[in-house]
Scaffold this motif. Structure first.
Motif, PDB file in Angstrom:
ATOM      1  N   SER A 165       1.122  -0.961   0.185  1.00 23.31           N
ATOM      2  CA  SER A 165       0.088  -0.028  -0.287  1.00 23.31           C
ATOM      3  C   SER A 165       0.823   1.206   0.090  1.00 23.31           C
ATOM      4  O   SER A 165       1.913   1.512  -1.114  1.00 23.31           O
ATOM      5  CB  SER A 165      -1.095   0.420   1.663  1.00 23.31           C
ATOM      6  OG  SER A 165      -1.595   1.497   1.248  1.00 23.31           O
ATOM      7  N   TRP A 166       0.653   2.241   0.914  1.00 26.27           N
ATOM      8  CA  TRP A 166       1.527   3.694   0.294  1.00 26.27           C
ATOM      9  C   TRP A 166       2.041   3.488   2.030  1.00 26.27           C
ATOM     10  O   TRP A 166       1.716   4.840   2.542  1.00 26.27           O
ATOM     11  CB  TRP A 166       0.826   4.792   0.332  1.00 26.27           C
ATOM     12  CG  TRP A 166      -0.210   5.270   0.552  1.00 26.27           C
ATOM     13  CD1 TRP A 166      -0.648   6.165   1.422  1.00 26.27           C
ATOM     14  CD2 TRP A 166      -1.504   4.768  -0.041  1.00 26.27           C
ATOM     15  NE1 TRP A 166      -2.302   6.494   1.719  1.00 26.27           N
ATOM     16  CE2 TRP A 166      -2.312   5.221   0.744  1.00 26.27           C
ATOM     17  CE3 TRP A 166      -2.581   3.635  -0.579  1.00 26.27           C
ATOM     18  CZ2 TRP A 166      -3.907   4.999   0.072  1.00 26.27           C
ATOM     19  CZ3 TRP A 166      -3.981   3.735  -1.047  1.00 26.27           C
ATOM     20  CH2 TRP A 166      -4.584   4.324  -0.344  1.00 26.27           C
ATOM     21  N   ASP A 167       1.605   2.721   2.973  1.00 30.54           N
ATOM     22  CA  ASP A 167       1.885   3.384   4.855  1.00 30.54           C
ATOM     23  C   ASP A 167       4.053   2.828   5.057  1.00 30.54           C
ATOM     24  O   ASP A 167       3.176   3.356   6.209  1.00 30.54           O
ATOM     25  CB  ASP A 167       0.980   2.119   5.468  1.00 30.54           C
ATOM     26  CG  ASP A 167       1.376   0.769   5.162  1.00 30.54           C
ATOM     27  OD1 ASP A 167       2.143   0.712   4.367  1.00 30.54           O
ATOM     28  OD2 ASP A 167       1.054   0.323   5.747  1.00 30.54           O
ATOM     29  N   GLY A 168       4.319   3.093   4.522  1.00 30.26           N
ATOM     30  CA  GLY A 168       5.433   3.355   4.469  1.00 30.26           C
ATOM     31  C   GLY A 168       6.281   1.429   4.664  1.00 30.26           C
ATOM     32  O   GLY A 168       7.599   1.166   4.869  1.00 30.26           O
ATOM     33  N   HIS A 169       5.447   0.436   4.096  1.00 28.49           N
ATOM     34  CA  HIS A 169       5.697  -0.818   4.745  1.00 28.49           C
ATOM     35  C   HIS A 169       5.091  -1.912   3.051  1.00 28.49           C
ATOM     36  O   HIS A 169       3.831  -1.809   3.089  1.00 28.49           O
ATOM     37  CB  HIS A 169       5.672  -1.266   5.619  1.00 28.49           C
ATOM     38  CG  HIS A 169       6.106  -0.447   7.283  1.00 28.49           C
ATOM     39  ND1 HIS A 169       7.358  -0.890   7.420  1.00 28.49           N
ATOM     40  CD2 HIS A 169       4.828   0.129   8.065  1.00 28.49           C
ATOM     41  CE1 HIS A 169       7.646   0.107   9.216  1.00 28.49           C
ATOM     42  NE2 HIS A 169       6.774   0.655   8.850  1.00 28.49           N
ATOM     43  N   ILE A 170       5.944  -2.935   3.431  1.00 27.71           N
ATOM     44  CA  ILE A 170       5.558  -3.661   2.439  1.00 27.71           C
ATOM     45  C   ILE A 170       5.519  -5.005   3.248  1.00 27.71           C
ATOM     46  O   ILE A 170       6.366  -5.598   4.462  1.00 27.71           O
ATOM     47  CB  ILE A 170       6.523  -5.057   1.131  1.00 27.71           C
ATOM     48  CG1 ILE A 170       6.899  -3.602   0.431  1.00 27.71           C
ATOM     49  CG2 ILE A 170       5.862  -6.275   0.972  1.00 27.71           C
ATOM     50  CD1 ILE A 170       7.891  -4.245  -0.871  1.00 27.71           C
ATOM     51  N   ARG A 171       4.297  -5.371   3.579  1.00 27.81           N
ATOM     52  CA  ARG A 171       3.711  -6.542   4.822  1.00 27.81           C
ATOM     53  C   ARG A 171       3.569  -7.863   4.218  1.00 27.81           C
ATOM     54  O   ARG A 171       2.879  -8.144   3.041  1.00 27.81           O
ATOM     55  CB  ARG A 171       2.509  -6.331   5.446  1.00 27.81           C
ATOM     56  CG  ARG A 171       2.596  -4.684   6.322  1.00 27.81           C
ATOM     57  CD  ARG A 171       1.266  -4.045   6.854  1.00 27.81           C
ATOM     58  NE  ARG A 171       0.917  -2.833   6.931  1.00 27.81           N
ATOM     59  CZ  ARG A 171       1.302  -2.884   8.260  1.00 27.81           C
ATOM     60  NH1 ARG A 171       1.866  -3.668   9.443  1.00 27.81           N
ATOM     61  NH2 ARG A 171       1.453  -1.925   8.449  1.00 27.81           N
ATOM     62  N   LEU A 172       4.604  -8.566   5.113  1.00 29.10           N
ATOM     63  CA  LEU A 172       4.337 -10.397   5.152  1.00 29.10           C
ATOM     64  C   LEU A 172       3.829 -10.930   5.751  1.00 29.10           C
ATOM     65  O   LEU A 172       3.703 -10.251   6.974  1.00 29.10           O
ATOM     66  CB  LEU A 172       5.592 -10.500   5.009  1.00 29.10           C
ATOM     67  CG  LEU A 172       6.572 -10.468   3.256  1.00 29.10           C
ATOM     68  CD1 LEU A 172       7.175  -9.162   3.967  1.00 29.10           C
ATOM     69  CD2 LEU A 172       7.776 -11.650   3.166  1.00 29.10           C
ATOM     70  N   TRP A 173       3.084 -12.120   4.826  1.00 27.49           N
ATOM     71  CA  TRP A 173       1.452 -13.131   6.283  1.00 27.49           C
ATOM     72  C   TRP A 173       2.286 -14.488   5.865  1.00 27.49           C
ATOM     73  O   TRP A 173       2.231 -14.891   4.975  1.00 27.49           O
ATOM     74  CB  TRP A 173       0.379 -12.252   6.031  1.00 27.49           C
ATOM     75  CG  TRP A 173      -0.068 -11.356   5.386  1.00 27.49           C
ATOM     76  CD1 TRP A 173       0.051 -10.563   4.003  1.00 27.49           C
ATOM     77  CD2 TRP A 173      -0.420 -10.418   6.323  1.00 27.49           C
ATOM     78  NE1 TRP A 173       0.047  -8.718   4.931  1.00 27.49           N
ATOM     79  CE2 TRP A 173      -0.724  -8.793   5.929  1.00 27.49           C
ATOM     80  CE3 TRP A 173      -1.471 -10.162   7.983  1.00 27.49           C
ATOM     81  CZ2 TRP A 173      -1.354  -8.543   6.602  1.00 27.49           C
ATOM     82  CZ3 TRP A 173      -1.921  -9.811   8.224  1.00 27.49           C
ATOM     83  CH2 TRP A 173      -2.296  -8.115   8.169  1.00 27.49           C
ATOM     84  N   ARG A 174       1.704 -15.180   7.131  1.00 26.19           N
ATOM     85  CA  ARG A 174       2.053 -16.033   6.875  1.00 26.19           C
ATOM     86  C   ARG A 174       0.850 -17.006   7.156  1.00 26.19           C
ATOM     87  O   ARG A 174      -0.013 -16.778   7.805  1.00 26.19           O
ATOM     88  CB  ARG A 174       2.960 -16.274   8.205  1.00 26.19           C
ATOM     89  CG  ARG A 174       2.678 -18.602   8.885  1.00 26.19           C
ATOM     90  CD  ARG A 174       3.703 -18.552   9.876  1.00 26.19           C
ATOM     91  NE  ARG A 174       3.923 -20.344   9.731  1.00 26.19           N
ATOM     92  CZ  ARG A 174       2.842 -20.621  11.162  1.00 26.19           C
ATOM     93  NH1 ARG A 174       1.729 -20.043  11.179  1.00 26.19           N
ATOM     94  NH2 ARG A 174       3.162 -21.745  10.865  1.00 26.19           N
ATOM     95  N   LEU A 175       0.897 -17.854   6.142  1.00 29.29           N
ATOM     96  CA  LEU A 175      -0.269 -18.909   5.958  1.00 29.29           C
ATOM     97  C   LEU A 175      -0.707 -20.397   6.687  1.00 29.29           C
ATOM     98  O   LEU A 175       0.851 -20.613   6.862  1.00 29.29           O
ATOM     99  CB  LEU A 175      -0.540 -18.287   4.497  1.00 29.29           C
ATOM    100  CG  LEU A 175      -0.791 -18.277   3.434  1.00 29.29           C
ATOM    101  CD1 LEU A 175      -0.967 -18.140   2.072  1.00 29.29           C
ATOM    102  CD2 LEU A 175      -2.430 -18.126   4.037  1.00 29.29           C
ATOM    103  N   GLU A 176      -1.203 -20.345   7.796  1.00 34.78           N
ATOM    104  CA  GLU A 176      -1.374 -21.695   8.211  1.00 34.78           C
ATOM    105  C   GLU A 176      -0.841 -22.830   7.338  1.00 34.78           C
ATOM    106  O   GLU A 176      -2.012 -22.704   6.008  1.00 34.78           O
ATOM    107  CB  GLU A 176      -2.665 -21.821   9.150  1.00 34.78           C
ATOM    108  CG  GLU A 176      -2.560 -20.370   9.851  1.00 34.78           C
ATOM    109  CD  GLU A 176      -0.958 -20.817  11.053  1.00 34.78           C
ATOM    110  OE1 GLU A 176      -1.091 -21.770  11.445  1.00 34.78           O
ATOM    111  OE2 GLU A 176      -0.893 -19.698  11.852  1.00 34.78           O
TER     112      GLU A 176
END
Length: 497
Positions: free
Chosen positions: A405-416
């Protein structure tokens, strides 16, 4: 000289002795087999496990001793065999690469500021071999960067620009009443919005706001235009290449998805169904594709060979907490496939949704994944608006995905492991609007004899000061370029099923 009768008697005696010796040997072998069977019967299960374990350890030791004598050809054969085995498992849906638990951020690389695009970067695409990365921008240019040192170099900054392609300033001639001249398409005549690299890294396909799909030869140092196609009636927003048969899938603002051959960009088929702009598409090795239709708030799962499509309707309300404000999803912006049965979507309400083709509703959703942005009006009132998901990418057949997005971060997520929910993993700092994301795996070569030990996960992002499709916002502090984040695995072995 002995008589013939005596010679015959001697031969008969020799044959009798030979038969006796063979009978004795057979009897001894039989007794040894019986004794071994008796020993096996007397051996307990625990003793048998210990014996087999010792034999396995001895075999490993022998292999370790023979590693120094392994030639390069045998190493190549082992790598090819392992790659073919993984491809076969992926094709049969029996393979998932669970690496999220062991991932840590290793390094972040960015393009040099003095060699980057003048206008916002719209897309960044990396070759599957991780040798080069290609970036496009609103000024109608493509830049090719070298990535040969990314897997092992911890310093920031890519190795440099290899070639630069400028757009043609002249517009195509018109015929009659505003009809564009058809025939040969020599180049793009406007913004380049999306890119895709073929599996072998020899071809790049580009799509622009001028409705043109371009095919480039990138084997040499320079990018050479091969051919173009103007089958779409509006801007091309997304391109993906199916690696099995080299088919090119394209999405457009004209609400259609088209299939082309990679070598000549000949039109194969057209997929319809969306009632609004098709903003993104995703596909894997199979003949299935997932698309999102902006303000028709639907994601469609196309079964190309069967000529059918499954429709999944978004538009839910996202909130955090019981007393939080509700934000209704008005548009689906991006999508990514996990495997043949599961996929992800992101919307303008900041919600990430996890879908399965057997259910019409999301099996899990994360509201306001990138938070809200406060804006102050002229009368002093403060309004809060969610930051929508501008891009999303998933490790193919893996358990890790990234959103931007444009919040200053690339967010990484973990799938179960059951692929029914996900949770935050960690973030990568990035300033600007994340217009594209891509996740690949990069093999790390061992220091001794070039033996492959494990794989890094590489996240490639195209970042600009503006959104790739418009100028709804501008982040002046952002930089137009590409960001490459290298995620390495801990010493623990990755889990595979």
């Amino acid at each position: 000289m002995a008589p013939k009768s005596l010679i015959k008697k001697r031969k008969r005696a020799d044959s009798i002795s030979d038969d006796f010796d063979s009978d004795v040997e057979v009897g001894q072998d039989a007794r040894s087999d019986v004794s071994s069977e008796r020993e096996d019967e007397q051996e307990t299960r625990a003793q048998k496990r210990v014996r087999l374990a010792k034999a396995y350890l001895e075999d490993l030791k022998e292999r370790q001793r023979g590693r120094d004598e392994v030639d390069a050809g045998e190493i190549d054969r082992e790598i090819i065999e392992d790659r073919l085995r993984k491809d076969a498992l992926q094709e049969s849906e029996n393979f998932h690469n669970f690496v999220a638990e062991s991932l840590i951020l290793k390094s972040i690389h960015t393009t040099p500021r003095n060699k980057t695009h003048r206008l916002p970067v719209t897309y960044a695409s990396c070759s599957p071999t991780l040798s080069h990365i290609y970036t496009s921008s609103k000024e109608g240019t493509i830049i090719k960067w070298s990535l040969s040192q990314i897997p092992t170099n911890d310093q920031t900054g890519l190795t440099g620009r290899i070639t630069y392609i400028a757009k043609s300033r002249s517009q195509p001639k018109k015929e009659g009443k505003g009809v564009t001249q058809r025939g040969k398409v020599s180049n793009h005549h406007g913004e380049i919005l999306t890119l895709a690299v073929s599996e072998d890294g020899r071809r790049v396909v580009s799509g622009g706001r001028d409705n043109v799909i371009g095919l480039w030869d990138v084997e040499g140092e320079k990018l050479e235009w091969i051919t173009g196609n103007k089958a779409h009636r509006d801007a091309v927003t997304a391109i993906s290449i199916r690696p099995v048969n080299n088919q090119v899938y394209t999405a457009s603002l004209d609400r259609s998805i088209k299939l082309f051959s990679l070598e000549s960009l000949a039109l194969i088929d057209t997929l319809l169904g969306h009632q609004d702009h098709v903003l993104d598409l995703a596909l894997l090795r199979g003949e299935n594709a997932v698309t999102v239709g902006a303000r028709d708030r639907t994601a469609r799962y196309y079964k190309v060979t069967e000529e059918t499509a499954l429709v999944f309707r978004g538009g839910g309300e996202g909130k955090k907490g019981d007393n939080a404000e509700r934000y209704t999803e008005g548009s689906l912006e991006c999508c990514a496939m996990i495997d043949r049965q599961s996929f992800l979507t992101g919307g303008d309400s900041g919600t990430i949704s996890l879908w399965h083709i057997s259910r019409k509703k999301p099996i899990f959703s994360q509201a306001l994944a990138h938070g809200v942005e406060e804006s102050v009006a002229e009368d002093g009132s403060v309004s809060k608006n969610p930051r929508w998901i501008t891009s999303i990418a998933c490790l193919k057949y893996g358990d890790v995905f990234a959103t931007g997005s444009w919040d200053g971060h690339i967010r990484l997520w973990r799938l179960e492991h059951n692929l029914k929910c996900f949770s935050p993993l960690f973030t990568v700092p990035v300033i600007g609007v994340v217009n594209s994301l891509q996740i690949l795996t990069a093999p790390i070569m061992g220091r001794k004899k070039g033996i492959e030990e494990q794989e890094d996960v590489v996240v490639v992002a195209g970042v600009g000061q503006e959104h790739r499709l418009g100028r709804w916002m501008r982040k002046r502090e952002g930089k137009n370029g590409a960001v490459v984040a290298v995620l390495t695995q801990k010493k623990e072995e990755a889990m595979e099923t």
